[in-house]
Each structure stands twice: as structure tokens, then as C-alpha cells.
Design an enzyme around this catalytic site. Structure first.
Site, PDB file in Angstrom:
ATOM      1  N   THR A   1      36.934  43.925  41.652  1.00 29.17           N
ATOM      2  CA  THR A   1      37.538  43.868  42.979  1.00 29.17           C
ATOM      3  C   THR A   1      37.936  45.250  43.473  1.00 29.17           C
ATOM      4  O   THR A   1      38.006  45.488  44.675  1.00 29.17           O
ATOM      5  CB  THR A   1      38.753  42.920  42.955  1.00 29.17           C
ATOM      6  OG1 THR A   1      38.360  41.673  42.371  1.00 29.17           O
ATOM      7  CG2 THR A   1      39.298  42.665  44.345  1.00 29.17           C
TER       8      THR A   1
ATOM      9  N   TYR B   1      36.435  40.914  28.845  1.00 30.80           N
ATOM     10  CA  TYR B   1      36.149  40.308  30.152  1.00 30.80           C
ATOM     11  C   TYR B   1      34.794  39.621  30.090  1.00 30.80           C
ATOM     12  O   TYR B   1      33.759  40.274  29.988  1.00 30.80           O
ATOM     13  CB  TYR B   1      36.183  41.405  31.219  1.00 30.80           C
ATOM     14  CG  TYR B   1      35.958  40.984  32.646  1.00 30.80           C
ATOM     15  CD1 TYR B   1      36.013  39.650  33.055  1.00 30.80           C
ATOM     16  CD2 TYR B   1      35.702  41.943  33.625  1.00 30.80           C
ATOM     17  CE1 TYR B   1      35.821  39.289  34.371  1.00 30.80           C
ATOM     18  CE2 TYR B   1      35.504  41.604  34.949  1.00 30.80           C
ATOM     19  CZ  TYR B   1      35.558  40.279  35.315  1.00 30.80           C
ATOM     20  OH  TYR B   1      35.361  39.931  36.637  1.00 30.80           O
TER      21      TYR B   1
ATOM     22  N   LYS C   1      39.681  37.674  29.506  1.00 30.43           N
ATOM     23  CA  LYS C   1      39.623  37.176  30.883  1.00 30.43           C
ATOM     24  C   LYS C   1      38.375  36.317  30.964  1.00 30.43           C
ATOM     25  O   LYS C   1      37.258  36.817  30.895  1.00 30.43           O
ATOM     26  CB  LYS C   1      39.557  38.332  31.881  1.00 30.43           C
ATOM     27  CG  LYS C   1      39.405  37.881  33.333  1.00 30.43           C
ATOM     28  CD  LYS C   1      39.233  39.067  34.283  1.00 30.43           C
ATOM     29  CE  LYS C   1      38.989  38.586  35.706  1.00 30.43           C
ATOM     30  NZ  LYS C   1      38.762  39.710  36.653  1.00 30.43           N
TER      31      LYS C   1
ATOM     32  N   ILE D   1      43.864  36.835  36.101  1.00 33.73           N
ATOM     33  CA  ILE D   1      43.598  38.094  36.797  1.00 33.73           C
ATOM     34  C   ILE D   1      42.899  37.685  38.083  1.00 33.73           C
ATOM     35  O   ILE D   1      41.766  37.213  38.061  1.00 33.73           O
ATOM     36  CB  ILE D   1      42.754  39.055  35.950  1.00 33.73           C
ATOM     37  CG1 ILE D   1      43.542  39.458  34.692  1.00 33.73           C
ATOM     38  CG2 ILE D   1      42.379  40.298  36.761  1.00 33.73           C
ATOM     39  CD1 ILE D   1      42.790  40.369  33.738  1.00 33.73           C
TER      40      ILE D   1
END
EC number: 4.3.3.7
Length: 292
Positions: free
Chosen positions: A45, A133, A162, A204
């Protein structure tokens, strides 16, 4: 340090092609004032893929400085090149991040043994807490629960994951197979509440860029045993979640923050501005949600 609750995957404001430091500091301050539990600079992001290493170090440093220890900072520092991931992790460590977010190496599709070797090398050469992740939609590789559990057991610096598959069966298997105390964070804003119900620890989040109070409030309500309030906040955010992905993230969320007057909406190529039809949908939902 424990990582639980709502962490915002921060956007990175740009102005005239450069990092807008003032706008970034203001965004971080607003996030903390609104009750966010933690911050994640330089993730997907945050358009980290468009930044130089020096810029990534600068963005992480600004985030750590502005947070002033009030909330933990998990800095994006991953790469599909192990040496580069080591160097980025060292930058994050020098900047004072509490942990790093480490994407599974993308494009080259390593085997489970390759993933383990990658994280072992990271731990040996740049030791600090890592959040693995797993986002197969971006990497082309799904780290299966048994692989994550193997890494968690053999690399103590890997303290959590994540999980961005939105597959609750897979999330359940990760929680079941990983060691006690291993942090499981959602990488999918639509399924945060069910992940918490399975024993996960937080998220997250993309949407918390614009509603940090709602996402942190939902996580807090769940932890306090107030399921009714948690459900209310879940459904309040769902329409916003939908428009956050009307086009590729972070184009919609960054455009939303621009509409909210937080900063100038600017992207680095290859990302381009939101299409007019999508912009109309986004604006309508922000108005319906009382954000503009």
C-alpha cells in the site's frame, strides 16, 4: 513486543514525484490520534516497489520518528532477492523499526526449502523480529500452513505471519500448526473478524488508512468480548472495503485520502489515477459513510 490489533499499511504521500514528508507525518499523527494499534510503512500500500532503498529508509525513519514509541512500527523490507532483503532489513533496523514485514520471495517461486533458507539467511545476517507475508495473489506462491509452521519452528526471529489469502481454512491450519505465541495477522480487510474468532491477533489493514478508529475499535471490541459491537463495526466497514479494491490497491485508498483532504493524490508509475467511473463509486461511498 506483541503485535495485536489494527495496524495500518500506510500509504506514502508524494508531491512533485518526491516523498511529501509533511503530509506523511500528519497522516501518521492522525492515525495515532484515532487509536490505531500500529503502523506498517513501505508495504504494498505504501508503493515501496517504486522507491529506491534510500527512500525506503527515509520513509521508515520518518514513521519511527513520528510514532515516538507510542505504537509499534513494522517496516516492509522484503524482496525476492535474499541479499536485497537483508540490506533492506538492516535499513529498517537502523531506522528503529520494531519488526519487519517480509514478503515471500515472488516471481522466482522458491520451494519450501528455499523459503526456509531465505528466512534463515535473513535471521543470521540481519537479526530482528520478522512477520512473514503470505500474499499469493501478488507473489505467485502460496506458503502453505506446514511451510509457515516449519519456518516458525526453525527461525525464531519469524514471530508471526500476515495471511492475505482470505482462506479461513488455511488460516485455521496456520494457527493450529504454528507454535504457541506465534502472531497471526489478517492481510484481508473483509475477513478480520472471523480470523480473530479463530484465534488470530489482528490485521495489517488498507481501509484503516481512512477509518483507523473503526478498524482498531472492532479489534478492541472483540478482545473485550463485545461481539455485538465488533459485528456492527465489521458491517460498517464492508462497503468501504469493497470500494478500496474497485481498482488496484493503493489507487482507491490514496484517492480517498485525497478526497478527505489529507494530501495531494499522486502516484508513481506504473500506477495511474483512478478511472472516472471508479472515482464516482468511491466518492459516493465516502459520502454515504460520512467521510466527506
Amino acid at each position: 513486543m506483541t503485535f495485536q490489533g489494527a495496524f495500518t499499511a500506510l500509504v506514502t504521500p508524494f508531491k512533485d514525484g518526491e516523498i511529501d514528508q509533511d503530509a506523511y507525518r500528519e497522516l501518521i499523527e492522525w492515525q495515532i490520534e484515532q487509536g490505531i494499534d500500529g503502523l506498517v510503512p513501505c508495504g504494498t500500500t505504501g508503493e515501496a516497489a517504486t522507491m529506491t532503498h534510500e527512500e525506503q529508509g527515509e520513509v521508515i525513519r520518518i514513521c519511527v520518528e513520528q510514532a515516538k514509541g507510542r505504537v509499534p512500527v513494522i517496516a516492509g523490507a522484503g524482496s525476492n532477492n535474499t541479499k536485497e532483503a537483508v540490506n533492506l532489513t538492516k535499513l529498517a533496523k537502523q531506522a528503529g523499526a520494531d519488526a519487519t514485514l517480509q514478503i515471500t520471495p515472488y516471481y522466482n517461486k522458491p520451494t519450501p526449502a528455499g523459503l526456509l533458507a531465505h528466512f534463515k539467511a535473513l535471521s543470521e545476517e540481519a537479526s530482528m523480529p520478522f512477520i512473514l507475508y503470505n500474499v499469493p495473489g501478488r507473489t505467485g506462491l502460496n506458503a502453505l500452513p506446514e511451510t509457515i509452521a516449519m519456518i516458525a519452528n526453525e527461525v525464531p526471529d519469524v514471530v508471526g505471519v500476515k495471511e492475505a489469502t482470505a482462506n479461513l481454512g488455511q488460516v485455521s491450519d496456520v494457527i493450529e500448526q504454528c507454535p504457541e505465541g506465534f502472531t497471526v495477522l489478517s492481510g484481508d480487510d473483509f475477513t478480520v473478524l472471523p480470523l480473530l474468532a479463530l484465534g488470530g491477533h489482528g490485521v495489517i489493514s488498507v481501509v484503516s488508512n481512512i477509518v483507523p478508529d473503526l478498524m482498531s475499535g472492532m479489534c478492541a471490541a472483540y478482545r473485550a468480548g463485545d461481539m455485538k459491537k465488533a459485528q456492527e463495526l465489521h458491517f460498517k466497514m464492508q462497503p468501504l472495503n469493497r470500494v478500496m479494491f474497485v481498482e488496484t490497491n493503493p489507487i482507491p485508498v490514496k484517492t480517498a485520502l485525497g478526497m478527505m483532504g489529507k494530501f495531494e493524490t499522486s502516484f508513481r508509475l506504473p500506477l495511474v489515477p483512478l478511472m472516472e467511473a471508479s472515482k464516482a463509486k468511491l466518492e459516493a461511498q465516502l459520502k454515504a459513510s460520512g467521510l466527506i
